[in-house]
Each structure stands twice: as structure tokens, then as C-alpha cells.
Motif scaffolding. Structure first.
Motif, PDB file in Angstrom:
ATOM      1  N   ASP A  99       0.828  -1.198   0.000  1.00  0.00           N
ATOM      2  CA  ASP A  99       0.000   0.000   0.000  1.00  0.00           C
ATOM      3  C   ASP A  99       0.868   1.257   0.000  1.00  0.00           C
ATOM      4  OD1 ASP A  99       0.872  -0.732   2.532  1.00  0.00           O
ATOM      5  OD2 ASP A  99      -0.908  -0.012   3.570  1.00  0.00           O
ATOM      6  N   ILE A 100       1.963   1.242   0.793  1.00  0.00           N
ATOM      7  CA  ILE A 100       2.733   2.486   0.914  1.00  0.00           C
ATOM      8  C   ILE A 100       4.208   2.222   1.204  1.00  0.00           C
ATOM      9  CG2 ILE A 100       2.224   2.768   3.404  1.00  0.00           C
ATOM     10  CD1 ILE A 100       1.939   5.833   2.789  1.00  0.00           C
ATOM     11  N   ILE A 101       5.052   3.034   0.556  1.00  0.00           N
ATOM     12  CA  ILE A 101       6.460   3.119   0.941  1.00  0.00           C
ATOM     13  C   ILE A 101       6.625   4.464   1.620  1.00  0.00           C
ATOM     14  CG2 ILE A 101       8.855   3.179   0.172  1.00  0.00           C
ATOM     15  CD1 ILE A 101       8.065   1.567  -2.268  1.00  0.00           C
ATOM     16  N   ASP A 102       6.907   4.442   2.904  1.00  0.00           N
ATOM     17  CA  ASP A 102       7.038   5.681   3.673  1.00  0.00           C
ATOM     18  C   ASP A 102       8.534   5.904   3.916  1.00  0.00           C
ATOM     19  OD1 ASP A 102       6.976   7.607   5.836  1.00  0.00           O
ATOM     20  OD2 ASP A 102       4.890   7.105   6.168  1.00  0.00           O
ATOM     21  N   SER A 103       9.068   5.434   5.040  1.00  0.00           N
ATOM     22  CA  SER A 103      10.522   5.521   5.237  1.00  0.00           C
ATOM     23  C   SER A 103      11.250   4.550   4.309  1.00  0.00           C
ATOM     24  CB  SER A 103      10.874   5.196   6.688  1.00  0.00           C
ATOM     25  OG  SER A 103      10.615   3.825   6.963  1.00  0.00           O
ATOM     26  N   GLY A 104      10.553   3.507   3.873  1.00  0.00           N
ATOM     27  CA  GLY A 104      11.183   2.468   3.046  1.00  0.00           C
ATOM     28  C   GLY A 104      11.784   1.339   3.860  1.00  0.00           C
ATOM     29  N   LEU A 105      11.787   1.503   5.182  1.00  0.00           N
ATOM     30  CA  LEU A 105      12.480   0.519   6.032  1.00  0.00           C
ATOM     31  C   LEU A 105      11.823  -0.866   5.958  1.00  0.00           C
ATOM     32  CD1 LEU A 105      13.205   2.787   9.137  1.00  0.00           C
ATOM     33  CD2 LEU A 105      14.852   1.970   7.432  1.00  0.00           C
ATOM     34  N   THR A 106      10.485  -0.889   5.919  1.00  0.00           N
ATOM     35  CA  THR A 106       9.780  -2.174   5.875  1.00  0.00           C
ATOM     36  C   THR A 106      10.131  -2.931   4.591  1.00  0.00           C
ATOM     37  OG1 THR A 106       7.958  -1.196   7.116  1.00  0.00           O
ATOM     38  CG2 THR A 106       7.522  -3.287   6.011  1.00  0.00           C
ATOM     39  N   LEU A 107       9.981  -2.247   3.450  1.00  0.00           N
ATOM     40  CA  LEU A 107      10.234  -2.930   2.182  1.00  0.00           C
ATOM     41  C   LEU A 107      11.709  -3.248   1.983  1.00  0.00           C
ATOM     42  CD1 LEU A 107       7.960  -1.719  -0.710  1.00  0.00           C
ATOM     43  CD2 LEU A 107       8.359  -4.019   0.152  1.00  0.00           C
ATOM     44  N   ASN A 108      12.556  -2.413   2.529  1.00  0.00           N
ATOM     45  CA  ASN A 108      13.991  -2.687   2.428  1.00  0.00           C
ATOM     46  C   ASN A 108      14.291  -4.023   3.088  1.00  0.00           C
ATOM     47  OD1 ASN A 108      16.559  -1.717   1.593  1.00  0.00           O
ATOM     48  ND2 ASN A 108      17.081  -1.362   3.754  1.00  0.00           N
ATOM     49  N   TRP A 109      13.671  -4.226   4.229  1.00  0.00           N
ATOM     50  CA  TRP A 109      13.873  -5.465   4.975  1.00  0.00           C
ATOM     51  C   TRP A 109      13.230  -6.648   4.241  1.00  0.00           C
ATOM     52  CZ3 TRP A 109      11.303  -9.461   7.143  1.00  0.00           C
ATOM     53  CH2 TRP A 109      12.014 -10.224   8.072  1.00  0.00           C
ATOM     54  N   ILE A 110      11.990  -6.451   3.770  1.00  0.00           N
ATOM     55  CA  ILE A 110      11.285  -7.542   3.075  1.00  0.00           C
ATOM     56  C   ILE A 110      12.030  -7.919   1.799  1.00  0.00           C
ATOM     57  CG2 ILE A 110       9.189  -8.130   1.776  1.00  0.00           C
ATOM     58  CD1 ILE A 110       7.609  -6.498   3.816  1.00  0.00           C
ATOM     59  N   ARG A 111      12.505  -6.913   1.076  1.00  0.00           N
ATOM     60  CA  ARG A 111      13.207  -7.196  -0.175  1.00  0.00           C
ATOM     61  C   ARG A 111      14.459  -8.032   0.085  1.00  0.00           C
ATOM     62  NH1 ARG A 111      15.269  -2.233  -3.621  1.00  0.00           N
ATOM     63  NH2 ARG A 111      16.407  -2.033  -1.670  1.00  0.00           N
ATOM     64  N   ALA A 112      15.220  -7.649   1.120  1.00  0.00           N
ATOM     65  CA  ALA A 112      16.426  -8.412   1.452  1.00  0.00           C
ATOM     66  C   ALA A 112      16.059  -9.837   1.865  1.00  0.00           C
ATOM     67  CB  ALA A 112      17.200  -7.713   2.571  1.00  0.00           C
ATOM     68  N   ASN A 113      15.008  -9.946   2.663  1.00  0.00           N
ATOM     69  CA  ASN A 113      14.576 -11.263   3.128  1.00  0.00           C
ATOM     70  C   ASN A 113      14.160 -12.153   1.949  1.00  0.00           C
ATOM     71  OD1 ASN A 113      12.299 -13.174   4.064  1.00  0.00           O
ATOM     72  ND2 ASN A 113      13.406 -12.684   5.957  1.00  0.00           N
ATOM     73  N   LEU A 114      13.363 -11.610   1.027  1.00  0.00           N
ATOM     74  CA  LEU A 114      12.886 -12.424  -0.100  1.00  0.00           C
ATOM     75  C   LEU A 114      14.007 -12.697  -1.103  1.00  0.00           C
ATOM     76  CD1 LEU A 114       9.267 -11.101  -0.810  1.00  0.00           C
ATOM     77  CD2 LEU A 114      10.037 -12.893   0.754  1.00  0.00           C
ATOM     78  N   THR A 115      14.917 -11.745  -1.275  1.00  0.00           N
ATOM     79  CA  THR A 115      16.045 -11.950  -2.188  1.00  0.00           C
ATOM     80  C   THR A 115      16.879 -13.146  -1.755  1.00  0.00           C
ATOM     81  OG1 THR A 115      16.159  -9.604  -2.728  1.00  0.00           O
ATOM     82  CG2 THR A 115      18.139 -10.880  -3.146  1.00  0.00           C
ATOM     83  N   SER A 116      17.011 -13.321  -0.438  1.00  0.00           N
ATOM     84  CA  SER A 116      17.834 -14.433   0.067  1.00  0.00           C
ATOM     85  C   SER A 116      17.207 -15.793  -0.278  1.00  0.00           C
ATOM     86  CB  SER A 116      18.031 -14.310   1.581  1.00  0.00           C
ATOM     87  OG  SER A 116      16.816 -14.630   2.245  1.00  0.00           O
ATOM     88  N   ARG A 117      15.933 -15.793  -0.686  1.00  0.00           N
ATOM     89  CA  ARG A 117      15.265 -17.055  -1.073  1.00  0.00           C
ATOM     90  C   ARG A 117      15.439 -17.356  -2.559  1.00  0.00           C
ATOM     91  NH1 ARG A 117       9.663 -16.539   2.508  1.00  0.00           N
ATOM     92  NH2 ARG A 117      10.557 -15.182   4.110  1.00  0.00           N
ATOM     93  N   GLU A 118      16.214 -16.516  -3.253  1.00  0.00           N
ATOM     94  CA  GLU A 118      16.598 -16.710  -4.652  1.00  0.00           C
ATOM     95  C   GLU A 118      15.431 -16.833  -5.636  1.00  0.00           C
ATOM     96  OE1 GLU A 118      19.463 -19.919  -4.480  1.00  0.00           O
ATOM     97  OE2 GLU A 118      21.012 -18.479  -3.881  1.00  0.00           O
ATOM     98  N   PRO A 119      14.567 -15.826  -5.668  1.00  0.00           N
ATOM     99  CA  PRO A 119      13.532 -15.810  -6.713  1.00  0.00           C
ATOM    100  C   PRO A 119      14.172 -15.539  -8.081  1.00  0.00           C
ATOM    101  CG  PRO A 119      13.540 -13.728  -5.517  1.00  0.00           C
ATOM    102  CD  PRO A 119      14.536 -14.616  -4.820  1.00  0.00           C
ATOM    103  N   ALA A 120      13.471 -15.899  -9.175  1.00  0.00           N
ATOM    104  CA  ALA A 120      13.986 -15.613 -10.524  1.00  0.00           C
ATOM    105  C   ALA A 120      14.028 -14.106 -10.746  1.00  0.00           C
ATOM    106  CB  ALA A 120      13.098 -16.285 -11.569  1.00  0.00           C
ATOM    107  N   SER A 121      13.049 -13.390 -10.210  1.00  0.00           N
ATOM    108  CA  SER A 121      13.063 -11.931 -10.251  1.00  0.00           C
ATOM    109  C   SER A 121      12.207 -11.418  -9.097  1.00  0.00           C
ATOM    110  CB  SER A 121      12.512 -11.409 -11.591  1.00  0.00           C
ATOM    111  OG  SER A 121      11.125 -11.673 -11.690  1.00  0.00           O
ATOM    112  N   LEU A 122      12.480 -10.190  -8.697  1.00  0.00           N
ATOM    113  CA  LEU A 122      11.744  -9.591  -7.569  1.00  0.00           C
ATOM    114  C   LEU A 122      11.533  -8.113  -7.868  1.00  0.00           C
ATOM    115  CD1 LEU A 122      10.633 -10.024  -4.666  1.00  0.00           C
ATOM    116  CD2 LEU A 122      12.888  -9.385  -3.819  1.00  0.00           C
ATOM    117  N   GLU A 123      10.269  -7.714  -7.993  1.00  0.00           N
ATOM    118  CA  GLU A 123       9.946  -6.311  -8.234  1.00  0.00           C
ATOM    119  C   GLU A 123       8.884  -5.884  -7.228  1.00  0.00           C
ATOM    120  OE1 GLU A 123      11.592  -4.426 -10.220  1.00  0.00           O
ATOM    121  OE2 GLU A 123      12.533  -5.809 -11.645  1.00  0.00           O
TER     122      GLU A 123
END
Ligand SMILES: O=P(O)(O)OC[C@H]1O[C@H](OP(=O)(O)OP(=O)(O)O)[C@H](O)[C@@H]1O
Ligand SMILES: [Mg+2]
Length: 178
Positions: A99-123
Motif C-alpha cells: 500500500d505504501i512506501i514511507d521511510s522504506g524501512l519495511t520494504l527494504n527489509w522484506i526485499r532483502a529477506n525475499l532476495t535471500s530465497r533466490e527468486p527468478a526476479s523480484l519487483e
């Protein structure tokens, strides 16, 4: 509830029109990729509901619940997983729906967490973004609206778990906070 709002920033009609545009863009990019939509509870429920119904084809969804705001209006930056994905995303094309990117801290963390699971792509697709509030830079492919640095509620966004059911998005009157 009506007089708790200070002013309306985005109407239901504006939100739906923009989500239709984003859905068209997303389908152009993902129609042949079996994309998995990953929603972030709870704020993204309405964005997910309307975005996925605006897609010209069908896509599976999954959900993660994290919490960084608690009952306040400031991100603690400390993110906890409250509910993890049911899906193994290794090798999958993943699109996070927020819904929202405010400070970005939440998505920054989620993106790093999901990236470590090696998806083919992540947007990332977010309905709202507050450029002036950014504490970290988030590379977000699909953005609905850039908005001013004010706390907003409605259309899934809460203040202390309330106002998620408002159809429009707006700012809260100062008396609500005191
Ligand atoms: O960019 P940030 O400053 O980190 O803020 C954005 C996050 O904060 C909100 O979630 P919240 O923790 O309030 O949970 P909720 O979705 O259940 O309301 C919102 O839904 C985003 O996930
Ligand atoms: Mg919240």
C-alpha cells in the motif's frame, strides 16, 4: 468517522483508475512469466484485491505479515515476521504488492529477506510512495502515486487499526492524535 478526516488526498475513483493502468503495465511485463503476487498484510489487502481483479489474466497470490509501525505513526525500523509465505519462491517471478512506501524501512527489509530465497526476479508495486520521507532508497518498478509527507489513512491504511475501511485516502484531523 467522516469528521476525523482533514482532507481527501485521493478518491476511490482516482485510486481505481490508477490501479487499472498499473495492472495493464504489469500484465504487459508478466503475462508469460507465471508471476506470484506477494501482498504485505494488512495494509495491502485492498490494493491486492483491486489490482488483481484489474489484471487481464490470472495470477496466484500469497501473503506475508510483518509489523514495523505497531500502533504509532512512525516506523520503528525493527521488522518482525508475523506470518511467512506459504509458497517456496525460489526460481519464481515475484511481485511484491504494497500500500505504501514511507521511510522504506519495511520494504527494504522484506526485499532483502525475499532476495535471500533466490527468486527468478523480484519487483515491487506500491500504491503510494512518500519521496520526502525516504530513509532508504527503494527501487520500485510500479508506483501509483507520489504523495506529500503526511500520515494518511483509508483504502487499507490504518491509524491504530482504524480507518482501513475508508474508500478514499486522506489525512487525519489533528484532534484524532490527541
Ligand atoms: O516504509 P515504511 O516507513 O516502513 O512504512 C510502510 C509500511 O508500514 C505500513 O505497515 P504497518 O507496519 O503499519 O502494518 P499494516 O499494514 O498492518 O498497517 C505499510 O503497510 C507498509 O508495510
Ligand atoms: Mg499500519
Amino acid at each position: 468517522m467522516g469528521n476525523d478526516l482533514d482532507h481527501v488526498l485521493l478518491t476511490e475513483e482516482q485510486i481505481h483508475a490508477r490501479l487499472d493502468e498499473l495492472a495493464t503495465e504489469i500484465w504487459r511485463d508478466y503475462h508469460d512469466k507465471d508471476v506470484l503476487l506477494v501482498g504485505v498484510l494488512k495494509g495491502a489487502i485492498l490494493v491486492m484485491a483491486d489490482l488483481m481483479r484489474a489484471l487481464p489474466g490470472s495470477a496466484p497470490m500469497d501473503w506475508m505479515a510483518v509489523s514495523s509501525y505497531g500502533s504509532g505513526t512512525k516506523s520503528s525500523g525493527v521488522v518482525r515476521i508475523l506470518k511467512d509465505l506459504d509458497t517456496d519462491i525460489s526460481g519464481r517471478h515475484v511481485l511484491i504488492v504494497e500500500d505504501i512506501i514511507d521511510s522504506g524501512l519495511t520494504l527494504n527489509w522484506i526485499r532483502a529477506n525475499l532476495t535471500s530465497r533466490e527468486p527468478a526476479s523480484l519487483e515491487i508495486c506500491t500504491l503510494l510512495r512518500k519521496p520526502e520521507a525516504a530513509k532508504v532508497d527503494i527501487d520500485c518498478k510500479y508506483v501509483g502515486f507520489d504523495i506529500p509527507n503526511e500520515f494518511v489513512v483509508g483504502y487499507g491504511l490504518d491509524y491504530d487499526e482504524r480507518y482501513r475501511n475508508l474508500r478514499d485516502i486522506g489525512t487525519l484531523a489533528p484532534h484524532v492524535y490527541s
